[in-house]
Design a protein around this motif. Structure first.
Motif, short mmCIF file in Angstrom:
data_model
loop_
_atom_site.label_atom_id
_atom_site.label_comp_id
_atom_site.label_asym_id
_atom_site.label_seq_id
_atom_site.Cartn_x
_atom_site.Cartn_y
_atom_site.Cartn_z
N TYR A 15 -34.80 43.62 -32.54
CA TYR A 15 -34.73 44.04 -31.13
C TYR A 15 -34.49 42.85 -30.21
CZ TYR A 15 -35.72 48.89 -32.07
OH TYR A 15 -35.61 50.17 -32.51
N ILE A 66 -37.38 59.12 -43.44
CA ILE A 66 -37.27 59.50 -42.03
C ILE A 66 -36.84 60.96 -41.92
CG2 ILE A 66 -35.96 59.09 -39.89
CD1 ILE A 66 -37.67 56.70 -40.55
N GLU A 79 -36.07 63.83 -38.60
CA GLU A 79 -36.16 64.11 -37.18
C GLU A 79 -36.76 65.50 -36.97
OE1 GLU A 79 -33.05 63.23 -33.71
OE2 GLU A 79 -32.72 65.15 -34.70
N THR A 80 -37.56 65.64 -35.94
CA THR A 80 -38.08 66.95 -35.57
C THR A 80 -37.78 67.12 -34.08
OG1 THR A 80 -40.22 66.10 -34.85
CG2 THR A 80 -40.00 66.66 -37.18
N MET A 95 -40.37 62.65 -34.56
CA MET A 95 -39.85 62.29 -35.88
C MET A 95 -41.00 62.09 -36.85
SD MET A 95 -38.93 58.24 -35.45
CE MET A 95 -39.01 57.91 -37.21
N PHE A 123 -36.52 53.51 -30.80
CA PHE A 123 -35.43 54.01 -31.64
C PHE A 123 -34.41 54.77 -30.80
CE2 PHE A 123 -38.89 54.52 -35.11
CZ PHE A 123 -38.93 53.15 -35.29
N HIS A 124 -34.90 55.47 -29.81
CA HIS A 124 -34.05 56.27 -28.94
C HIS A 124 -33.35 55.40 -27.91
CE1 HIS A 124 -32.64 59.81 -26.90
NE2 HIS A 124 -33.18 59.39 -25.78
N TYR A 137 -25.75 58.63 -30.18
CA TYR A 137 -26.94 59.37 -29.73
C TYR A 137 -26.54 60.76 -29.25
CZ TYR A 137 -29.30 54.87 -29.95
OH TYR A 137 -29.83 53.68 -30.39
N ASN A 194 -33.24 65.41 -29.35
CA ASN A 194 -32.89 64.74 -30.60
C ASN A 194 -33.05 63.25 -30.37
OD1 ASN A 194 -30.84 67.30 -30.52
ND2 ASN A 194 -31.69 66.89 -32.52
N LEU A 195 -34.16 62.72 -30.84
CA LEU A 195 -34.52 61.34 -30.52
C LEU A 195 -33.67 60.32 -31.25
CD1 LEU A 195 -38.41 61.30 -30.65
CD2 LEU A 195 -36.93 61.50 -28.66
N LEU A 196 -33.23 60.68 -32.43
CA LEU A 196 -32.62 59.67 -33.29
C LEU A 196 -31.10 59.73 -33.22
CD1 LEU A 196 -34.93 59.97 -36.42
CD2 LEU A 196 -35.15 58.45 -34.46
N ARG A 225 -27.22 59.24 -34.64
CA ARG A 225 -26.57 59.54 -35.91
C ARG A 225 -25.72 58.36 -36.31
NH1 ARG A 225 -30.29 63.00 -34.46
NH2 ARG A 225 -30.14 65.01 -35.53
N MET A 250 -24.59 52.54 -30.05
CA MET A 250 -25.05 51.19 -30.35
C MET A 250 -24.22 50.68 -31.53
SD MET A 250 -28.90 49.71 -30.89
CE MET A 250 -29.33 50.82 -32.19
N ARG A 288 -30.97 58.30 -44.40
CA ARG A 288 -31.50 58.68 -43.09
C ARG A 288 -32.07 57.45 -42.39
NH1 ARG A 288 -32.70 64.22 -42.02
NH2 ARG A 288 -31.80 65.49 -43.67
N ALA A 324 -33.67 55.51 -38.64
CA ALA A 324 -34.25 55.67 -37.31
C ALA A 324 -33.66 54.61 -36.38
CB ALA A 324 -35.76 55.61 -37.35
N CYS A 325 -34.08 53.34 -36.52
CA CYS A 325 -33.65 52.35 -35.53
C CYS A 325 -32.19 51.94 -35.69
CB CYS A 325 -34.56 51.13 -35.56
SG CYS A 325 -34.33 50.03 -36.98
#
Lengths: 302, 255
Positions: A31, A61, A63-64, A68, A269-270, B42, B48-50, B52, B90, B211, B213-214
């Motif tokens: 980061y 991981i 996603e929900t 997550m 992450f978002h 995104y 949808n937080l994550l 693709r 990103m 899969r 996340a970051c």
């Protein structure tokens, strides 16, 4: 330097109350390519154990909706690697360093605390709430007698202020909080993730290889906020509030509920700039409302 | 250099039912991206937080192209975006393919949605390269590989487009001469390609998927088992940071 946001937690002076949550930010290196780590109140490093841990199988991981699941299993290269490689990197930055420590056994927790006791680290965070390891983790964090015993044992080896990170998966969070304080916790941080699950209906199997994992993100925030509120009223030590914080408004809710500082996890992450935007947002709110110090609003909810 | 910003969309179109291509006005990404790298896209709906992770199919002067399949609640939002709409990105992320040495012959093997990530590689390989593409049914993007002069062989499960069977069966039938193999596709296909290349004694680079996340290497979500030469045991490396391209012989395929 504007010091209106300065926040002292167990003697550790943070330039602002915004910290990264353990496990979401590595040791800041990645980061740090996007944001200026000097802006942060503190970086909490991903869980560090005595020996390297391999972690859990993938997928780790899922996603929900508004959240997550993760099941990393505290993969880390061990405390020696941390001291040699990550600590010097973080020390180049003007931010405080909190090291989350984990173990499978009480002896392992004590050993990693002892190894870090003389290191240039500002605070330790004892992880007795990870849902993704079979031994240690959550197994140590749900019974008040065990919590008190574990904290007391580890406390003996710790050279810095000690935070204890609590699990929400308990009947009475206040009771666990009191047990941790009575064992010697200087700070409490809460909440860790809740255990959750997601099933892929097309493959007819869980998305996560470990079937269940830790649920995080905005969906858990009301639960986290309620628990922080309760704990702040039950104990006298400072609380680091976390659980679904994504915006400065969220962070201010935790501070008004009594949190000394807040930690931002899944939101990174978002939006990798989430921490910096939250700091700016809090500053803007303080300016607009003529608030000279966060103490003016901290814990104002009865 | 990794960047995080909103890019305008151009020329979105459906290549095949459920498979879409779009161009992204992303000079910062285009200037530094290499073949085999990916971006995080995104979904516009913040529930949808994550992001693709999507590989770059083409890198132009000021823009990049991506090809994606609609598979769920995140990706189904992308086809609704119109020209000049923006999407949060990103990238570029990960480590791309290593190009062959001058004079080396390459074989490129792609399966399904593993085909687009090989296109820019194919364009940039300076020497000879033969391309093998495998599909479930109707081919797509095979013309893009022919467009820069590559010899392209097509296989599909239905026989649509030529050879009926897996892409590796086609490779074994034609038995091309190669000094290097590049592959992207489903894990099962990659394993078969890696084992075939190992038998031939040819080094193979495979682009993996997991899969995430970051997307930048901090969360350790996208783990793949890798055993480096000379090391006693395997370890979990990060697809997003240590990959997505790995040496086929270093991937621990079973278990």
């Amino acid at each position: 330097m504007d010091d209106r946001m300065e926040t002292v937690v167990a003697g550790v002076a943070l330039k602002n109350p915004v910290i990264t949550a353990s496990g979401t930010f590595g040791a800041g290196r990645e980061y740090g390519e996007l944001i200026d780590l000097d802006r942060l109140g503190a970086v909490t490093v991903k869980g560090v154990s005595c020996e390297p841990w391999k972690g859990n199988p993938a997928p780790r991981i899922a996603e929900t909706q508004s959240g997550m699941l993760n099941s990393i299993g505290l993969q880390n290269p061990g405390v020696e690697h941390f001291i040699e490689y990550d600590l010097p990197f973080l020390r180049q930055h003007d931010t405080k360093i909190i090291v989350n420590i984990c173990g499978h056994t009480l002896a392992q927790y004590c050993a990693v605390a002892e190894r870090l006791a003389d290191c240039d680290v500002d605070m330790l965070e004892l992880n007795i709430s990870c849902p993704n390891v079979e031994e240690g983790g959550l197994a140590f964090g749900t019974d008040p007698h065990v919590v008190e015993r574990v904290v007391r044992a580890v406390r003996h080896y710790v050279g810095q202020p000690l935070a204890v990170k609590l699990s929400p998966e308990v009947a009475d969070i206040k009771e666990i909080a009191r047990a941790a304080v009575s064992g010697g916790a200087d700070v409490l941080s809460l909440i860790n993730t809740l255990r959750g699950m997601k099933i892929d209906i097309h493959r007819r199997r869980p998305v996560l290889a470990s079937k269940t994992g830790g649920y995080s993100g905005p969906g858990i925030m009301p639960v986290a906020l309620r628990m922080v509120y309760e704990v702040c009223r039950a104990v006298d030590v400072p609380v680091i509030g976390m659980g679904g914080i994504a915006t400065f408004e969220d962070a201010l809710e935790f501070i008004m509920a009594g949190a000394a500082a807040v930690a931002v996890g899944t939101a990174n992450f978002h939006n990798p700039y989430a921490t910096v935007e939250i700091i700016e947002g809090i500053r803007g709110y303080m300016e607009e409302n003529n608030i000279a110090s966060l103490d003016r609003i901290r814990g104002i909810i009865d | 250099m990794n960047t995080y910003y909103k890019a305008a969309i151009r020329n979105q179109k459906e290549l095949m039912p459920g498979i879409w291509k779009m161009e992204l006005e992303a000079p910062e990404i285009a200037h530094s991206a290499r073949p085999g790298q990916f971006i995080q896209m995104y979904p516009p709906d913040e529930r949808n937080l994550l992001a693709r992770p999507i590989s770059l199919a083409a890198i132009h002067g000021e823009s990049v192209e991506v090809v994606y399949r609609v598979v769920g609640k995140g990706t189904e939002q992308f086809p609704r975006l119109r020209d000049n709409d923006t999407v949060q990105l990103m990238g570029p992320l990960g480590d791309g393919f290593t190009l062959p040495e001058a004079g080396e012959r390459s074989v490129i093997i792609g399966g399904g949605l593993g085909i687009p990530p090989l296109l820019e590689l194919s364009k940039r390989i300076p020497g000879e390269a033969e391309v093998f593409l495998g599909y479930a049914d109707a081919p797509f993007m095979d013309g893009d590989f022919r467009g820069h002069g590559r010899k392209v062989h097509v296989a599909s499960q239905t026989g649509n487009g030529g050879f009926r069977g897996t892409v590796l069966e086609l490779v074994e039938t034609i038995a091309p001469l190669a000094d290097r193999v590049y592959a992207c596709g489903p894990r099962q296909m990659l394993q078969a390609v890696a084992e075939w290349a190992e038998r031939q004694g040819i080094p193979v680079q495979v682009s993996m998927e997991e899969r995430m996340a970051c997307g930048i290497g901090a969360c350790l979500g996208c783990a793949v088992k890798i055993q480096k030469p000379g090391e006693k045991d395997w370890q979990y490396l990060r697809v997003c940071r240590d990959g997505p391209v790995f040496s086929g012989r270093e991937v621990v395929w079973n278990g």
